[in-house]
Structure formats: C-alpha cells, structure tokens
Design an enzyme around this catalytic site. Structure first.
Site, mmCIF file in Angstrom:
data_model
loop_
_atom_site.group_PDB
_atom_site.id
_atom_site.type_symbol
_atom_site.label_atom_id
_atom_site.label_comp_id
_atom_site.label_asym_id
_atom_site.label_seq_id
_atom_site.Cartn_x
_atom_site.Cartn_y
_atom_site.Cartn_z
ATOM 1 N N GLU A 41 4.221 3.156 2.191
ATOM 2 C CA GLU A 41 3.032 2.768 1.422
ATOM 3 C C GLU A 41 1.748 2.880 2.251
ATOM 4 O OE1 GLU A 41 1.441 -1.233 -0.995
ATOM 5 O OE2 GLU A 41 3.187 -1.352 0.335
ATOM 6 N N LYS A 113 0.337 1.951 -7.874
ATOM 7 C CA LYS A 113 1.007 0.650 -7.873
ATOM 8 C C LYS A 113 0.609 -0.127 -9.121
ATOM 9 C CE LYS A 113 1.882 -2.938 -4.364
ATOM 10 N NZ LYS A 113 1.537 -3.300 -2.961
ATOM 11 N N CYS A 149 6.065 -0.473 -3.328
ATOM 12 C CA CYS A 149 6.355 -1.814 -2.808
ATOM 13 C C CYS A 149 6.597 -2.874 -3.883
ATOM 14 C CB CYS A 149 5.235 -2.236 -1.858
ATOM 15 S SG CYS A 149 5.729 -3.578 -0.740
#
Length: 546
Positions: A41, A113, A149
């Site tokens: 990430e 994300k 994540c």
C-alpha cells in the site's frame, strides 16, 4: 497464476528511491517467470505520508512517477500502491489511496481504497476519499479482486462488531472474483499477525478463494511494519509467509499445493525485541544517523536500550555514558562496566556532582532556604540531559531515551532530563515486560548482568530511594495501566477487578496529570495496540478526573 510478492521497505517521500525498488522488484519478477508482481500500500510515496498529501507538488510528482513506472511494463502485471486524484465533482479532497495495476506500458486499472480508517494511528479521512466504485479486473484468465489494506478488515464472518456497513471484498466476490489481491501497510502490535492469519484464513476458506496479502515492512518514525505477507489457497490454508521484520521476496503459485503453515508469530519476547531493533535501526538509517548514544545508569531500562542499540547499529557504533553523583551506588557503576564489557561497546564516565553542587550554590539565594524536594532531584536528571545532548550534538550521535511505558504513563520521568532523546526505544514496553526481555536476552548466556536484573529499581536521586517510594509495585501498576490505556477501562471497572480503589485512583490521576510531559516526549516505538504518541490523543487541560 505466479505472483511475485515484494515485501519491501519504502522511505516516506523518497519517490525516486521507492520507484527504483518497484522497478527492480518488477524486473526480478519477470526473470522468475511471474505473471504478476505486487508491492504494498502507498509504496510509491511511503506510508503514512501524512500532510505531505496536502502538498500539490508532492501529489503531482507521485502521479507523474506512477505513469513513468507503468511505461516500463510489458505483459507481466505490476500492482503497487500510490496516490491518485479525481476532481470530477470538486467535493471533498478528491485524493485517493489506490492500487494501480500496470501492464503493456500503461496504468490499466485502478482500485481505490473504500474503507478509510479513522482510529488509533490511522487518520486517513483527513486526506483520502472513499472509492467511488468497487470493481474486478480480468487479467490472464483470472478475475482479480484488488483491494487496499482496511478493505479486507471488515468480514462479517470474523468480526462480531464491524466498523463499516460496506464489505468491499464481499462485493468483489459477488461480482465473480477468482483471486484476491490485498496490498497493505498495517502497523505492528504484538498479536496482530496472528489475528491477521485467523481472519484471512476464515475469509478464504468460507469464500473458497485464494488470496495474496502483501504487507509493508520497516519502520516509519514510531510506526513499525512487520512484513509477514501471507498467501492463502481456497481452503483457507496459509501457503506462503513472508519474513518478519525484514524485506522479503517470494513467488506464490496458485497452481501449486503447498504444505500449510500453522505458526505465524513467535513468543512475545522474540517478536518485540526484533521489532524494537528494526525500529531503532530504521529510524537511524532513514534520518541519517549511524551511531547511537545511551545514558547508562546501572538500571535495567538503560541496560535493555543499550543492548538494542548495539544490535541495531553494531557494538562499535554505540557509546554508553555513565554520569554518577554522590547518590549513585557503587554497584551501579560496576554493573554498568560489566554490561559495557559484555557488549564490547565504547563508554565514558562524566561525574555530575561538582556541577550539581555549583548549581545548588547559584540557586541558594533564589530558593530562599526552602527545603529540598523533587526540584533538586530533577536538577540532577537535567544535568545528565545536558551532557547527553551536548555529546549527541558535538559528535553526531542519535540519543536514545530510556524510559519505559510504566514511567511515561505515570510521569515518573524528568522533562528535559532523562526524557531527552530522538527516540523513546522502550516507551511502549511496561516495566514488567522489560524484565521479560532481559531474561530472554540472557537465555543462553549472561549479557545483561544478573545484578542489574535483581537490583531494586531506583532513580538514585536521593539517599535510599526506590521506585516504590512513589509508585505501586510494578506488577500491580502495569496491570492497572494496561486496563486503562489499552483496554479503555475506567476507574469503576478497574477498581472492581483490582480491589485496590485508592491505588487505582492514584494511578489514573498520575496518568492524566502527566499528559503534558508526553506531549513533549520523543516519538515512542509502537509495539502494543495503544502506544503513547499520535495514536492516543488526550487533552492536557481537562476536568474529567481532577
């Protein structure tokens, strides 16, 4: 599909250096016959970039460099984390934490994300928008569900209470994903890798889908990233596991049957020591320091810190400074010298008594015959702080603060004295845990002298002083502190369990009253679920507990 897992260590803001790591990892993946090469990430800019994200020039450089990296790709896929922008609606920040999939010379697919964390050390809502869409991408016969994540930390089958109403992974699986890729920068705390393993094993088993979970490694100021990248098959078996606390590279082939891995985390002492050594080493390397300075008192805290420093920088690059006064015991000097010999490090001895006496004489007319108190004790600590800072400045040492979590919590430390330093190496390690680590270090041979371990803890700032003159016994104190700091329990609940209401009240008051000290303390390496620093935000001025 053959996936090259690049568990690498970025430097925040070093876009050029991080780009080189991506290109080199990609080339290695190609040479090893990988179909897909994956980095963690926000790897291109480093995680967490914090307010650098707010700088337009920084974002532009990241975005430009991402395109340059994509231009060097061929048919082998490359996934890495980067910043992207989308100003279509001009609402919010319009900046995204994204996974980029590149091949054939271009960025072919972007998945931003969706779940933007805003708790503990995470402050991403300040910078990033949530993804507008959750998609899958067809690549080399697989339907890739790519996520970032936090997006994978919301599985309803694992969490009794979920933070978010949306489950991005469930959406990708419903849309036909056949392979999950998650790129992550998940800060370390002891126990988290085991939790990761259990959560991802349940997810992949229940959904019957393989997963490559690619973690960041290294330390970024106080945050430690432990690596431990994990690849699972569709039965929930852990097939491949990245090294802990070091960079790693390996190939995960979804067509191969691997022997399942069961053990993902070592015992507390081994894990935390490795974390602290890497944290200090990385902090020094990334800030330009190659040698460390430690004030050595003869106590167990400074003994542990000087051991960690010797492991992080090499024994030839560590200087221990002893600064005795008339209150220092003979044993403190002898024990320190024994430790210095065991570690084969350099040392200095600079007595402080004459400076302390002169300072008292200068202040005598100002103090106007008031009785001695903690003021005189703190003066000694501050003289030592001056010496240590002078040596650090003159010779370019990184000064390591030696206070433990129990001391920082209760304020049993001197501001501008023993709290001086660039980094609080054991500031997230309770006193009882310090003893555990010392015993572990001595498991095969005596490195930290047994006299130091067995010694009654004392600041040695007045005659016959011990820590327990001011604090409860450490086993009781640390139990209270953990319940208050990490378990988020309050007075009534703690007092009911501890059965010592007066002691509980005293300890909680000490913690609250000393917030001003911690605001001025050096960064604390984080190894627990709640460390002092920007992951714990309490007001200095408050009336909750007077």
């Amino acid at each position: 599909m053959k996936i090259a897992i690049c568990q690498s260590n970025p430097i925040i803001g070093d876009i050029k250096g991080n780009k080189e790591k991506i290109i080199n990892g990609y080339k290695k993946g190609i040479s090893d016959g990988a179909d897909l090469v994956v980095f963690p990430e926000l790897f291109l800019c480093g995680y967490p970039p914090l307010d650098l994200v707010e700088k337009k020039e920084f974002r532009e450089e990241v975005i430009k460099t991402a395109s340059e990296i994509a231009s060097q790709t061929n048919s082998t896929g490359l996934i890495f984390g980067s910043i992207t922008e989308d100003y279509e609606d001009n609402i919010g920040t319009n900046v995204y934490n994204s996974a980029l999939l590149c091949y054939n010379g271009k960025i072919q697919f972007v998945q931003s994300k969706t779940l933007i964390p805003n708790y503990d050390v995470f402050d991403e809502v300040r910078y990033f928008e949530s993804a507008k869409e959750i998609k899958i991408h067809h690549f080399k016969g697989e339907k890739l569900g790519i996520s970032v994540c936090e997006d994978i930390w919301n599985d309803a089958d694992y969490w009794k209470h979920r933070r978010y109403p949306i489950d991005p992974i469930n959406k990708q699986i419903s849309d036909g994903a056949t392979l999950l890729i998650n790129i992550s920068a998940s800060p370390y705390a002891y126990g988290k890798r085991k939790e990761r393993f259990q959560m991802l094993s349940i997810l992949t088993k229940d959904e019957k889908i393989p997963l490559a979970y690619v973690c960041c490694v290294g330390a970024q100021t106080e945050l430690i990233f432990d690596g431990g990248s994990m690849c699972f098959n569709g039965k929930g078996d852990l097939c491949s596991l990245g090294k802990a606390f070091e960079e790693d590279y390996f190939i995960y082939d979804t067509e191969i049957n691997y022997n399942p891995i069961q053990n993902v985390e070592a015992k507390f002492e081994e894990e935390v020591l490795k974390a602290l050594i890497m944290g200090l080493k990385d902090y020094g390397k990334k800030t330009g320091f190659n040698k460390a300075l430690v004030g050595l008192s003869g106590g167990i805290d400074s003994a542990l810190v000087v051991y960690i420093a010797a492991k992080a920088f090499g024994n030839e690059n560590v200087l221990a400074v002893m600064m005795p006064s008339k209150y220092s015991s003979k044993g403190s000097i002898e024990d320190s010298e024994k430790l210095i010999s065991n570690l084969n490090i350099k040392s200095l001895q600079i007595p402080i008594q004459s400076v302390f006496d002169n300072l008292l004489n200068e202040l005598k007319p100002v103090f106007n015959n008031l009785p001695e108190d903690v003021t005189e004790e703190n003066l000694q600590s501050r003289i030592r702080g001056i010496y240590l800072m002078a040596l650090a400045n003159k010779f370019g040492y990184l000064l390591c603060a030696t206070g433990n979590k129990s001391e920082l919590a209760t304020g049993y430390a001197t501001l501008y004295g023993d709290m001086c330093g660039a980094l609080a190496v054991i500031g997230d390690v309770y006193k009882t845990q310090v003893y555990q680590l010392a015993d572990y270090i001595n498991r095969e041979e005596e490195v930290i002298p047994i006299e130091i371990i067995n010694k009654v803890p004392s600041a040695e700032l007045k005659p016959n002083q011990t820590d327990q003159d001011s604090l409860p016994p450490y086993d009781l104190l640390d139990k209270i502190l953990k319940m208050y700091l990490e378990d988020q329990k309050e007075y009534n609940e703690i007092a009911e369990e501890i059965k010592e209401p007066d002691i509980v009240k005293k300890v909680l008051r000490m913690v609250d009253m000393n917030e001003f000290k911690r605001k001025q303390a050096p960064p604390v390496l984080r190894v627990s679920t709640k460390a002092f620093g920007y992951g714990r935000r309490y007001p200095i001025v408050q009336g909750w507990r007077k």
